[in-house]
Design a protein around this motif. Structure first.
Motif, PDB file in Angstrom:
ATOM      1  N   GLU A  70       0.685  -1.104  -0.050  1.00 34.73           N
ATOM      2  CA  GLU A  70      -0.129   0.073  -0.073  1.00 34.73           C
ATOM      3  C   GLU A  70       0.833   1.352   0.007  1.00 34.73           C
ATOM      4  N   THR A  71       2.227   1.058   0.530  1.00 33.24           N
ATOM      5  CA  THR A  71       3.095   2.295   0.298  1.00 33.24           C
ATOM      6  C   THR A  71       3.773   2.429  -1.231  1.00 33.24           C
ATOM      7  N   SER A  72       3.199   1.665  -2.057  1.00 32.17           N
ATOM      8  CA  SER A  72       3.995   1.541  -3.328  1.00 32.17           C
ATOM      9  C   SER A  72       4.151   3.053  -4.086  1.00 32.17           C
ATOM     10  N   LYS A  73       5.219   3.502  -4.673  1.00 33.93           N
ATOM     11  CA  LYS A  73       5.574   4.659  -5.369  1.00 33.93           C
ATOM     12  C   LYS A  73       4.825   4.486  -6.811  1.00 33.93           C
ATOM     13  N   GLN A  80       6.872  -4.144  -5.281  1.00 25.83           N
ATOM     14  CA  GLN A  80       8.056  -4.593  -6.027  1.00 25.83           C
ATOM     15  C   GLN A  80       9.004  -5.105  -5.011  1.00 25.83           C
ATOM     16  N   TYR A  81       9.417  -6.394  -5.020  1.00 23.31           N
ATOM     17  CA  TYR A  81      10.134  -6.980  -4.094  1.00 23.31           C
ATOM     18  C   TYR A  81      11.740  -7.450  -4.522  1.00 23.31           C
ATOM     19  N   SER A 103      -3.347  -1.353 -12.550  1.00 28.10           N
ATOM     20  CA  SER A 103      -2.406  -1.085 -13.591  1.00 28.10           C
ATOM     21  C   SER A 103      -0.988  -0.534 -13.287  1.00 28.10           C
ATOM     22  N   THR A 104       0.098  -0.850 -13.760  1.00 26.79           N
ATOM     23  CA  THR A 104       1.025   0.004 -13.667  1.00 26.79           C
ATOM     24  C   THR A 104       0.976   1.245 -14.392  1.00 26.79           C
ATOM     25  N   ARG A 204      11.860   6.796 -10.035  1.00 30.48           N
ATOM     26  CA  ARG A 204      12.521   5.467  -9.528  1.00 30.48           C
ATOM     27  C   ARG A 204      11.355   4.776  -8.520  1.00 30.48           C
ATOM     28  N   SER A 205      11.162   3.693  -8.958  1.00 36.00           N
ATOM     29  CA  SER A 205      10.173   2.896  -8.276  1.00 36.00           C
ATOM     30  C   SER A 205      10.437   2.487  -6.908  1.00 36.00           C
TER      31      SER A 205
END
Ligand SMILES: [Fe+2]
Length: 221
Positions: A70-73, A80-81, A103-104, A204-205
């Motif tokens: 849920e904190t994804s940029k 993304q791991y 979607s990305t 920067r992801s």
């Protein structure tokens, strides 16, 4: 491994963040082929069997690397791991979790490699660039192809060809894709695109489970 919110010392952020025989076999094969095959296209082709083997194997990806973030940029709960990162930034393996219906952004990767589906199903839209790339803030894009990918299916990336795309999850569970790419993908400055307006934004992801090196402006990814 993929636990969030836990302080990483430098040594824990590189190498095998998830250490399983299946991941080691793919990274070993990749490093062997990097030493023996100079041409990117031929190297990626030779890597296909090892990559297919990883996608076909069960029980090597921890649940903590297969859940939304849920904190994804990138937004949309996309996780993304990092699973493996070469300390010199020349190779990484990561999982990308795209929740149901998400979607990305439209983005690029800037490195050769292989991308495949481990869980769920994705719809991929690939763009062709029509301008010469001389303006870093603008891009003229048109859709080059669309395809659907299911478990075990994968494709090669050989930039600049077909390097700009976005993916959507079309399964009723989150999709998990596995990426083997010849950079430290989440920490390099790459680009997100708005095809309708032509706007290009540096981005920067970042990994959910490992910090990026300090950037030139002192920020951390
Ligand atoms: Fe991508």
């Amino acid at each position: 491994m993929c636990d969030l919110g836990h302080a990483h010392r430098h040594g824990e952020s590189y190498g095998f963040l998830v250490d399983t025989p299946e991941i080691r076999a793919l990274i070993d094969a990749t490093n062997r082929l990097r030493r023996t095959i100079a041409a990117d296209a031929a190297r990626v082709e030779a890597l296909r069997p090892a990559f297919a083997t990883l996608l076909a194997a069960d029980n090597w990806l921890p649940d903590s690397c297969a859940r939304p973030d849920e904190t994804s940029k990138m937004g949309g709960g996309i996780g993304q791991y990092a699973l493996y990162r070469a300390e010199d930034g020349s190779l990484c393996l990561f999982s990308l979790v795209v929740p149901v219906g998400a979607s990305t952004p439209v983005h690029d990767h800037l490195a050769w490699g292989l991308v495949g589906i481990y869980r769920g199903r994705q719809d991929e839209t690939v763009y062709r660039r029509l301008d010469d790339g001389s303006d870093p803030t603008r891009a003229r894009l048109e859709v080059a192809k669309r395809q659907q990918l299911g478990c075990g299916e994968f494709y090669a990336l050989l930039p600049p060809a077909d390097d700009i795309h976005y993916v959507s999850t079309i399964s009723d569970t989150a999709s998990v894709s596995i990426h083997l790419l010849a950079n430290d993908t989440a920490c390099v400055w790459r680009h997100r695109f708005e095809p309708a307006t032509g706007v290009v934004t540096p981005f920067r992801s970042g990994y959910a489970n490992a910090p990026c090196p300090p950037d030139a402006d002192g920020t951390r990814g």
